[in-house]
Scaffold this motif. Structure first.
Motif, mmCIF file in Angstrom:
data_model
loop_
_atom_site.group_PDB
_atom_site.id
_atom_site.type_symbol
_atom_site.label_atom_id
_atom_site.label_comp_id
_atom_site.label_asym_id
_atom_site.label_seq_id
_atom_site.Cartn_x
_atom_site.Cartn_y
_atom_site.Cartn_z
ATOM 1 N N ASP A 101 -85.405 -46.288 -14.191
ATOM 2 C CA ASP A 101 -85.292 -45.065 -13.716
ATOM 3 C C ASP A 101 -85.225 -44.235 -14.761
ATOM 4 O O ASP A 101 -86.061 -43.424 -15.005
ATOM 5 C CB ASP A 101 -84.312 -44.498 -12.750
ATOM 6 C CG ASP A 101 -84.615 -45.058 -11.036
ATOM 7 O OD1 ASP A 101 -85.801 -45.770 -10.766
ATOM 8 O OD2 ASP A 101 -83.588 -44.953 -10.343
ATOM 9 N N TYR A 102 -84.466 -44.617 -15.702
ATOM 10 C CA TYR A 102 -84.032 -43.700 -16.940
ATOM 11 C C TYR A 102 -85.313 -43.768 -17.947
ATOM 12 O O TYR A 102 -85.474 -42.834 -18.834
ATOM 13 C CB TYR A 102 -82.867 -44.063 -17.556
ATOM 14 C CG TYR A 102 -82.835 -45.575 -17.962
ATOM 15 C CD1 TYR A 102 -81.879 -46.462 -17.161
ATOM 16 C CD2 TYR A 102 -83.476 -46.060 -18.981
ATOM 17 C CE1 TYR A 102 -81.631 -47.720 -17.865
ATOM 18 C CE2 TYR A 102 -83.395 -47.315 -19.475
ATOM 19 C CZ TYR A 102 -82.463 -48.224 -18.858
ATOM 20 O OH TYR A 102 -82.132 -49.715 -19.292
ATOM 21 N N ARG A 122 -88.342 -43.806 -16.467
ATOM 22 C CA ARG A 122 -89.404 -42.501 -16.040
ATOM 23 C C ARG A 122 -88.975 -41.088 -16.125
ATOM 24 O O ARG A 122 -89.496 -40.370 -16.651
ATOM 25 C CB ARG A 122 -89.321 -42.681 -14.408
ATOM 26 C CG ARG A 122 -90.177 -42.080 -13.707
ATOM 27 C CD ARG A 122 -90.121 -41.984 -12.123
ATOM 28 N NE ARG A 122 -88.644 -41.841 -11.722
ATOM 29 C CZ ARG A 122 -88.171 -41.978 -10.539
ATOM 30 N NH1 ARG A 122 -88.938 -42.687 -9.699
ATOM 31 N NH2 ARG A 122 -86.940 -42.094 -10.396
ATOM 32 N N THR A 123 -87.418 -41.012 -16.257
ATOM 33 C CA THR A 123 -86.836 -39.832 -16.987
ATOM 34 C C THR A 123 -87.169 -39.319 -18.249
ATOM 35 O O THR A 123 -87.671 -38.365 -18.759
ATOM 36 C CB THR A 123 -85.270 -39.882 -16.794
ATOM 37 O OG1 THR A 123 -84.861 -40.339 -15.703
ATOM 38 C CG2 THR A 123 -84.598 -38.638 -16.952
ATOM 39 N N MET A 134 -89.902 -40.499 -19.777
ATOM 40 C CA MET A 134 -91.451 -40.078 -19.750
ATOM 41 C C MET A 134 -91.582 -38.568 -19.283
ATOM 42 O O MET A 134 -92.362 -37.875 -20.012
ATOM 43 C CB MET A 134 -92.092 -41.064 -18.898
ATOM 44 C CG MET A 134 -92.359 -42.378 -19.239
ATOM 45 S SD MET A 134 -93.264 -42.537 -20.891
ATOM 46 C CE MET A 134 -94.852 -41.770 -20.416
ATOM 47 N N SER A 135 -90.555 -38.324 -18.210
ATOM 48 C CA SER A 135 -90.864 -37.028 -17.936
ATOM 49 C C SER A 135 -90.197 -35.802 -18.737
ATOM 50 O O SER A 135 -90.757 -34.740 -18.468
ATOM 51 C CB SER A 135 -90.041 -36.926 -16.342
ATOM 52 O OG SER A 135 -88.693 -36.721 -16.540
ATOM 53 N N LYS A 136 -89.693 -36.116 -19.805
ATOM 54 C CA LYS A 136 -89.072 -35.269 -21.054
ATOM 55 C C LYS A 136 -90.356 -34.799 -21.738
ATOM 56 O O LYS A 136 -90.337 -34.113 -22.610
ATOM 57 C CB LYS A 136 -87.939 -35.800 -21.514
ATOM 58 C CG LYS A 136 -86.880 -35.813 -20.849
ATOM 59 C CD LYS A 136 -85.672 -36.528 -21.720
ATOM 60 C CE LYS A 136 -84.432 -36.617 -20.926
ATOM 61 N NZ LYS A 136 -83.395 -37.292 -21.909
ATOM 62 N N GLY A 137 -91.480 -35.882 -21.509
ATOM 63 C CA GLY A 137 -92.641 -35.437 -22.364
ATOM 64 C C GLY A 137 -92.699 -36.288 -23.717
ATOM 65 O O GLY A 137 -93.475 -35.994 -24.638
ATOM 66 N N PHE A 138 -91.677 -37.177 -23.760
ATOM 67 C CA PHE A 138 -91.900 -38.000 -25.150
ATOM 68 C C PHE A 138 -93.021 -38.913 -24.837
ATOM 69 O O PHE A 138 -93.582 -39.470 -24.035
ATOM 70 C CB PHE A 138 -90.512 -38.886 -25.285
ATOM 71 C CG PHE A 138 -89.407 -38.075 -25.422
ATOM 72 C CD1 PHE A 138 -89.556 -37.006 -25.882
ATOM 73 C CD2 PHE A 138 -88.372 -38.451 -24.730
ATOM 74 C CE1 PHE A 138 -88.191 -36.319 -26.329
ATOM 75 C CE2 PHE A 138 -87.133 -37.700 -25.011
ATOM 76 C CZ PHE A 138 -87.066 -36.566 -25.644
ATOM 77 N N LYS A 139 -93.829 -39.429 -26.105
ATOM 78 C CA LYS A 139 -94.828 -40.204 -26.160
ATOM 79 C C LYS A 139 -94.185 -41.600 -25.895
ATOM 80 O O LYS A 139 -92.852 -42.031 -26.008
ATOM 81 C CB LYS A 139 -95.244 -40.288 -27.841
ATOM 82 C CG LYS A 139 -95.658 -38.857 -27.950
ATOM 83 C CD LYS A 139 -97.183 -38.844 -28.473
ATOM 84 C CE LYS A 139 -97.527 -37.408 -28.623
ATOM 85 N NZ LYS A 139 -97.105 -36.634 -29.749
ATOM 86 N N LYS A 176 -86.849 -45.931 -28.325
ATOM 87 C CA LYS A 176 -85.504 -45.224 -28.245
ATOM 88 C C LYS A 176 -84.764 -45.578 -26.991
ATOM 89 O O LYS A 176 -83.431 -45.943 -26.929
ATOM 90 C CB LYS A 176 -85.629 -43.631 -28.379
ATOM 91 C CG LYS A 176 -84.276 -42.947 -28.322
ATOM 92 C CD LYS A 176 -84.506 -41.473 -28.866
ATOM 93 C CE LYS A 176 -83.011 -40.921 -28.791
ATOM 94 N NZ LYS A 176 -83.315 -39.453 -28.980
ATOM 95 N N HIS A 177 -85.431 -45.326 -25.964
ATOM 96 C CA HIS A 177 -84.909 -45.285 -24.559
ATOM 97 C C HIS A 177 -84.758 -47.087 -24.163
ATOM 98 O O HIS A 177 -83.992 -47.436 -23.520
ATOM 99 C CB HIS A 177 -85.332 -44.633 -23.432
ATOM 100 C CG HIS A 177 -84.756 -43.099 -23.827
ATOM 101 N ND1 HIS A 177 -83.732 -42.338 -23.217
ATOM 102 C CD2 HIS A 177 -85.515 -42.254 -24.703
ATOM 103 C CE1 HIS A 177 -83.840 -41.324 -23.620
ATOM 104 N NE2 HIS A 177 -84.837 -41.100 -24.486
#
Lengths: 316, 328
Positions: free
Chosen positions: A214-215, A217-218, A220-225, A232-233
């Motif tokens: 899930d994190y 997806r989180t 991605m939802s922040k707009g990072f490429k 990073k994540h």
């Protein structure tokens, strides 16, 4: 954390005891002893006895063990029986740098190639590139080191003459960095292949698992490429299981290269291990066993410490 | 009022080997500035896929937006490149998810997870972003925000993590917040706190909310408008008072009937017979017909259109209402 490291180190002591007792017993159980392999067949039995007495081989095994243990506790691994009294520590110190160099280079090579490919495979699973990486790594795992080494020597060294066939440097030549690197390339590559293949598979499966979380997806939802999200994540989480593999790889620094060293006549610890086992050179075998055992313990400890560094959820 | 977000005939399909699965099949939806719209439906009705489509976060392949428009401030998100979309995500539109326990990265501090958004979208430097992160944590109700910045998520409870998620989502002052079942995984008392927090923040910053839920209790508390989805389509749309006063679509009536009430002394709750059919087996005609107590022949052969009723103040997709002939 510090108390955990101390606790773990203390816990390792009985383990090391067990390892030395077992290896001592197993070596002694193997048929023959140093005298049977090195002596002139025409030698008189009395001389043979005298030799055995000199190296304490006539004592009962538990006395031999206690003597050896006592010496080792004082940092004295004894002298080689076969190599006429050369101290074991000197033999090992002559060989160890070669092995460490070989292992270090091949491990770095394996990591540099395996981890990016593993990550990419995980990002684009079931694509052509992923299948190519998968098939290649299975081939890598399945190919015996010695065979790959021999093939490379045959084609690249003998037929094409691009690389030397073995050794660490050209004999009787002045030291040159390029010459050393030239000698290092083939053995390091051969040794890296198996690690590389395994590491790619581990990285792929670990990262595939992480990228489903899930994190991610989180993030991605922040707009990072995607690249930033994965590196990073994803990577820090994906590396946690890989640490175990590194911990297990560390002890193989001592023994793991034996076959490759043999094929490339690389004067390292692995080769020394094989030679002394064949010659029943007890002090050398025991010293190398202890060193390997210490590496296993350190490897595990290091893995546990790295877990805590990478994963804040773990506390000791 | 101007429309902030307008979905026009949105179709998101999943391309599987055997069949094309229409998870979202022609959804129209409008969200005004500052408005809270609830998207309601059973599991599998396509409401989550609708929200992920707006974010352009459909796992692709196999998912794909095959038709329709997503107009955000008049700009069609469907046609944007990935890079352009990255600038909108987390900045103009942000999202919070159902599972607060797993939605935060376990190996990064809470502060880091807020700071990175601020540095990326607002171009703040590290210390500015950190100050702002503390402010955001205070805003969502943490009293010891300064210490919390350096904590890792595993130290927090589910409700606290959802607050952190809201802090992250609101940090760039988005125009639209998509909340996908934000309270489903939480205790009832915590649910109310989180909903109140979202309501307060949306009022304070004039943020529109698209609230995805199957909990009609939640809907009645926070929504201005309700959109009911069934089998990838909108079946009813109405202001929240109208819908709770008099639901029109038999499916909505069924949903309402399955809420337990303290006033009525019933032995059994009403339930809707049967299950939501999987997308590859959507029935011909009205998709609710097989489960509908009022279905007649026409329902099984023709799909009704989403029609304006009661003077255009609400919409319903049912032959029992409005223009009895309109098919889709």
């Amino acid at each position: 954390m510090v108390s955990y490291i101390i606790r773990r180190t203390i816990m390792a002591i009985p383990l090391l005891f067990g390892i030395t007792i077992l290896s001592f017993a197993i070596i002694q159980a193997a048929p023959g002893d140093p005298t049977s392999l090195m002596m002139d067949p025409s030698m008189k039995p009395s001389d043979k006895e005298a030799f055995r007495e000199r190296y304490g081989l006539d004592e009962p095994i538990h006395i031999q063990y206690i003597t050896w243990l006592g010496n080792m506790a004082q940092g004295d691994f004894g002298d080689s029986i076969i190599k006429r009294g050369t101290p074991v520590s000197e033999l090992i110190m002559n060989r160890l740098p070669n092995t460490l160099l070989l292992m270090l280079v091949s491990t770095i090579l394996a990591i540099l190639i395996a981890i990016p490919f593993g990550i990419y495979s995980a990002m684009r699973p079931y694509t052509k590139l992923d299948y190519t990486v998968t098939v290649t790594s299975f081939l890598g795992v399945a190919t015996p080191n010695f065979w790959l080494g021999l093939m490379l020597i045959m084609f690249l060294s003998v037929t094409l003459g691009w690389f030397p066939t073995g050794g660490v440097a050209t004999l009787n030549a002045d030291f040159s960095l390029w010459d050393r690197i030239h000698h290092l390339i083939l053995p390091a590559f051969v040794l890296a292949v198996a690690d590389m293949a395994a590491l790619t598979r581990y990285t792929r499966s670990s990262m595939m698992d992480v990228l489903k979380q899930d994190y991610i997806r989180t993030a991605m939802s922040k707009g990072f490429k995607e690249k930033k999200v994965v590196l990073k994540h994803g990577l820090r989480n994906g590396m946690i299981p890989i640490i175990t593999i590194f911990g297990l790889m560390l002890p193989s620094f001592i023994g793991g290269a034996a076959i490759t060293e043999r094929v490339f006549a690389w004067p390292g610890i692995g080769l020394l291990f094989i030679e002394s086992a064949f010659q029943r050179d007890y002090p050398v075998i025991m010293a190398l066993t202890v060193i390997s055992a210490v590496f296993v313990v350190i490897g595990n400890l290091l893995a546990d410490i790295l877990y805590a560094v990478f994963d804040p959820r773990i506390e000791y | 009022m101007t429309a902030l977000l307008e979905l026009k005939n949105l179709k998101t399909h999943f391309m599987k080997k055997k069949a094309n699965i229409p998870a979202v099949d022609g959804v129209d939806l409008t969200i005004q500035k500052g408005e809270t719209v609830a998207l309601v439906g059973e599991s599998g009705s396509g409401k989550s896929i609708t929200s992920l489509s707006i974010m352009r976060l459909i796992p692709s392949p196999p998912g794909k937006i095959v038709d329709g428009q997503i107009l955000f401030n008049g700009q069609d998100l469907v046609t944007l490149t990935d890079d352009q979309m990255c600038k909108i995500r987390g900045n103009d539109i942000s999202m919070i998810f159902q599972e607060p326990m797993t939605s935060l990265n376990p190996v990064l501090t809470i502060g880091e997870q807020i700071i990175e958004v601020l540095m990326y979208h607002q171009k703040l430097n590290k210390s500015q972003a950190r100050t702002k992160a503390v402010e955001m944590l205070e805003l969502v109700g943490f009293s010891r925000a300064k210490a919390l910045v350096d904590e890792y998520p595993h130290r927090l409870s589910g409700g606290m993590r959802q607050r952190v998620m809201i802090a992250i989502a609101m940090s760039c002052n988005p125009k639209l917040l998509i909340a996908d079942e934000p309270t489903t995984a939480l205790d009832v008392t915590i649910q109310a706190q989180i909903l109140d927090l979202m309501k307060d923040l949306s009022k304070k910053y004039d943020t529109s909310i698209l609230l995805i839920t199957h909990d009609l209790g939640v809907v009645s508390e926070v929504a201005d408008k309700v959109v009911v989805m069934y089998c990838g389509q909108v079946v009813e749309e109405a202001m929240v008072e109208d819908l709770f006063d008099e639901p029109l679509h038999p499916y909505t009536i069924g949903l309402m009937g399955s809420i337990p009430s303290l006033d009525d002394d019933l032995d059994r709750l009403q339930s809707i017979e049967g299950n939501v059919p999987p997308p590859e087996h959507f029935p011909q005609g009205c998709r609710f017909a097989p489960r509908c107590p009022h279905a007649f022949d026409k329902c099984r052969s023709a799909l009704p259109a989403l029609m304006d009723v009661e003077g255009g103040s609400r919409k319903v997709r049912c032959f029992l209402h409005g223009d009895k002939e309109a098919t889709s």
